[in-house]
Scaffold this active site. Structure first.
Site, short mmCIF file in Angstrom:
data_model
loop_
_atom_site.label_atom_id
_atom_site.label_comp_id
_atom_site.label_asym_id
_atom_site.label_seq_id
_atom_site.Cartn_x
_atom_site.Cartn_y
_atom_site.Cartn_z
N LYS A 164 21.69 26.14 56.04
CA LYS A 164 19.93 26.72 55.91
C LYS A 164 20.26 28.16 56.27
CE LYS A 164 15.25 25.56 55.85
NZ LYS A 164 15.32 25.82 57.13
N ASN A 165 20.02 27.54 57.53
CA ASN A 165 19.37 28.37 58.94
C ASN A 165 20.32 29.49 58.60
OD1 ASN A 165 16.82 27.54 59.25
ND2 ASN A 165 17.18 26.76 60.40
N CYS B 20 7.44 25.74 56.62
CA CYS B 20 6.92 24.78 57.24
C CYS B 20 5.78 24.74 57.83
CB CYS B 20 7.87 23.59 58.16
SG CYS B 20 9.80 22.83 56.42
N ARG C 26 2.41 30.15 63.45
CA ARG C 26 4.50 30.90 63.44
C ARG C 26 3.91 32.48 63.06
NH1 ARG C 26 8.59 27.29 60.19
NH2 ARG C 26 10.39 28.00 61.52
N ASP D 20 14.43 21.21 65.47
CA ASP D 20 15.07 20.75 64.25
C ASP D 20 14.99 19.05 63.56
OD1 ASP D 20 13.32 23.08 63.44
OD2 ASP D 20 15.31 23.33 62.67
N ARG E 206 13.64 21.61 50.61
CA ARG E 206 13.77 23.22 51.49
C ARG E 206 15.54 22.69 51.57
NH1 ARG E 206 9.87 24.02 54.25
NH2 ARG E 206 11.56 25.59 54.83
C1 UD1 Z 1 14.26 29.09 63.04
C2 UD1 Z 1 14.74 28.89 61.77
C3 UD1 Z 1 13.99 26.62 62.36
C4 UD1 Z 1 13.79 26.75 63.67
C5 UD1 Z 1 13.53 27.00 64.81
C6 UD1 Z 1 13.64 27.19 65.81
C7 UD1 Z 1 14.76 29.30 59.94
C8 UD1 Z 1 15.18 29.74 59.01
N1 UD1 Z 1 14.02 29.09 60.76
O1 UD1 Z 1 12.76 29.74 62.74
O2 UD1 Z 1 14.56 25.97 61.64
O3 UD1 Z 1 12.92 25.27 63.91
O4 UD1 Z 1 14.09 29.07 64.33
O5 UD1 Z 1 14.81 26.80 66.88
O6 UD1 Z 1 16.38 30.19 60.85
N2 UD1 Z 1 6.83 33.33 67.78
C9 UD1 Z 1 5.80 34.09 68.01
N3 UD1 Z 1 6.09 35.37 67.15
C10 UD1 Z 1 6.64 35.57 66.42
C11 UD1 Z 1 8.26 34.64 66.42
C12 UD1 Z 1 7.71 33.73 66.83
O7 UD1 Z 1 5.34 33.97 68.73
O8 UD1 Z 1 7.06 37.01 66.42
C13 UD1 Z 1 6.33 32.11 67.87
C14 UD1 Z 1 7.12 30.99 66.84
O9 UD1 Z 1 5.51 31.03 66.94
C15 UD1 Z 1 7.54 29.70 67.48
C16 UD1 Z 1 8.75 30.53 68.83
O10 UD1 Z 1 7.81 31.89 68.77
O11 UD1 Z 1 6.66 28.89 68.87
C17 UD1 Z 1 9.94 30.19 68.11
O12 UD1 Z 1 10.07 31.08 66.76
P1 UD1 Z 1 11.31 31.00 65.86
O13 UD1 Z 1 12.54 31.24 67.03
O14 UD1 Z 1 11.10 32.30 65.75
O15 UD1 Z 1 11.61 30.56 64.56
P2 UD1 Z 1 12.00 30.67 63.31
O16 UD1 Z 1 12.80 31.51 63.05
O17 UD1 Z 1 10.38 30.93 63.06
#
Ligand code: UD1
Length: 435
Positions: free
Chosen positions: A22-23, A116, A121, A308, A400
């Site tokens: 999915k990711n 989620c 986030r 995850d 999802r």
């Molecule tokens: C992706 C995955 C999700 C997984 C996560 C961590 C997808 C669709 N989802 O989510 O399943 O749990 O990686 O492996 O690929 N953050 C900030 N600012 C930003 C972006 C992120 O502060 O601009 C923080 C987030 O709040 C979180 C951390 O960074 O605490 C990690 O987030 P991130 O690695 O970006 O996860 P996702 O891409 O949302």
């Protein structure tokens, strides 16, 4: 509301082929907008998020065909720039459309995404990186974002304060189509980021350093159509492994990438499971169902234990002898599934970002609510170990990220039926049981 009804208490035995991730598929579908020519993706899982992504692609003018594990995407010569609000809010991954639309059309009108509820986030790293590349961002009422790049995007030297998966993917897509060279430092190295980079390379992008924390990207105005097989879903693999570990049984997983599963397999071995990997693309696990506690461990960015998989592993350990504890270092609210575990008779408590599990001999079926995608899957794993019947409400969260969790686990002998209806006290008005 989707409801899963699970008859637990039996061992699980059989073979499962793991679908595409999915990711990986979601950012790759979005990146297709950058291509001139048709993109064909194989091993595409049939998920509600994939359908939502297809609707976004169609809303900006792409032709999309989804069938038999394939997605065929043909972007138009002049894609639209605006994604309708309900489509944006349906999933967090809608944010992946920001960079491709901006790069291709010079603007993107989007809304802050849904997804989620794992705590705050933010998307600040996505936005500040794009600003460095020349984007102007205006935040409007109601979460609307107007992002423009009147002079196009230009390469930049960007350093991420945290290796965010999503921000790395956004900036990789933007840089692939920007003028000049981008250096992205502190990049995420999750397998799904690497898969996106490989897709972009297949479409003609010039990227070096793939799989490391420093990416060098020389932009191209337009990428070509290409074919790409989506990498196997390591979290789906972890789900099946944890279900068999907790219930007891034997499973052979095929279409895996075992290197991506190393940390999950390490904790499963620590809990007493027999794990044998044959080559890189299949793995066998045997469990007596009487696990020992796994002690304490933390989640972290790849190659550490994946966030995850934390609720999934916790579910496998609910009946293990002794105490296990897992701390999630990525999200604030990873263990909302603890409430459901308690209803099934488990002994767990959440302290800050740590879930403590004190193994119990017996779990009993009950009505529980899926709080989020992986928390919902964790409740399914717990329910499969419980005596009697469990209903997991709100199972649309689970759909999802899983094609059909009932069908995924059915080859192992898991008894799960899906239905749709409103829960009404002890009974349930079903509207179309499918399994
Ligand atoms: C992706 C995955 C999700 C997984 C996560 C961590 C997808 C669709 N989802 O989510 O399943 O749990 O990686 O492996 O690929 N953050 C900030 N600012 C930003 C972006 C992120 O502060 O601009 C923080 C987030 O709040 C979180 C951390 O960074 O605490 C990690 O987030 P991130 O690695 O970006 O996860 P996702 O891409 O949302």
């Amino acid at each position: 509301m989707e409801i899963l009804t699970i008859s637990g208490g039996s061992g699980l035995f059989g073979e499962v082929r793991i679908p595409g991730a999915k990711n990986s598929v979601l950012p790759i579908m979005a990146a297709s907008v950058l291509c001139r020519g048709t993109v064909t993706l194989t091993d595409v899982p049939h998920l509600s998020d994939v359908e939502a992504s297809a609707r976004i692609l169609q809303s900006v003018g792409c032709k999309v065909l989804l069938e038999n594990g394939r997605a065929v995407i043909t972007p138009p010569e002049f894609p639209g720039s605006a994604v309708p609000e309900p489509l944006m809010r349906a999933m967090r991954s809608s944010l992946f459309y920001l960079a491709p639309l901006l790069a291709r059309t010079g603007r993107a009108d989007i809304y802050t995404p849904g997804g989620c509820r794992l705590g705050a986030r933010p998307i600040d790293m996505h936005l500040s990186g794009l600003e460095k590349m020349g984007a102007h961002i205006t935040e409007k009422d109601g979460g609307a974002l107007e992002v423009t790049a009147p002079d196009g995007l230009a390469g930049a030297d960007i350093c991420l304060r945290f290796p965010s998966v999503g921000a790395t993917e956004t900036l990789l897509m933007a840089a692939a189509a920007a003028r000049g060279e981008t250096v992205l430092r502190g990049a995420a190295v999750e397998p799904e980021v690497t898969d996106l980079a490989r897709f972009l390379q297949g479409a003609g992008a010039d990227i070096t350093g793939v799989g490391t924390r420093v990416l060098h990207i020389r932009g191209r105005e337009l990428l070509m159509g290409t074919q790409h097989a989506v990498c196997p879903d390591r979290i789906t693999a972890a789900t099946v492994l944890c279900a068999v570990a907790g219930c007891g049984g034997e499973v052979l997983l095929t279409n895996t990438c075992n290197a991506h599963l190393a940390e999950v397999l390490r904790i499963l071995r620590r809990a007493g499971c027999m794990v044998s990997a044959s080559g890189d693309s299949s793995v066998a696990l045997a469990s007596s169902g009487a696990l020992r506690a796994a002690g304490g461990w933390d989640t972290g960015v790849y190659p550490s234990f994946p966030t995850d998989a934390a609720p999934l592993m916790a579910a496998a350990l609910l009946r293990a002898q002794g105490e296990s504890r897992v701390t999630d270092t990525i999200f604030e609210n990873r263990f909302a599934c603890a409430e459901g575990f308690l209803r099934l008779g488990a002994s767990v408590n959440v302290c800050g970002r740590t879930l403590h599990v004190h193994g119990m001999d017996l779990l009993n079926g009950a009505d529980v609510e899926a709080p989020d995608l992986r928390g919902g899957a964790a409740l399914v794993i717990a329910a499969l170990q419980a005596q009697g019947s469990t209903r997991v409400m709100g199972a649309e969260h689970i759909s999802r990220g899983y094609e059909d969790i009932a069908a995924l686990l059915a080859p192992l002998g898991a008894r799960i039926t899906r239905s749709w209806g409103e829960p009404c006290g002890r009974g349930c008005r079903n509207a179309g049981t499918v399994l």
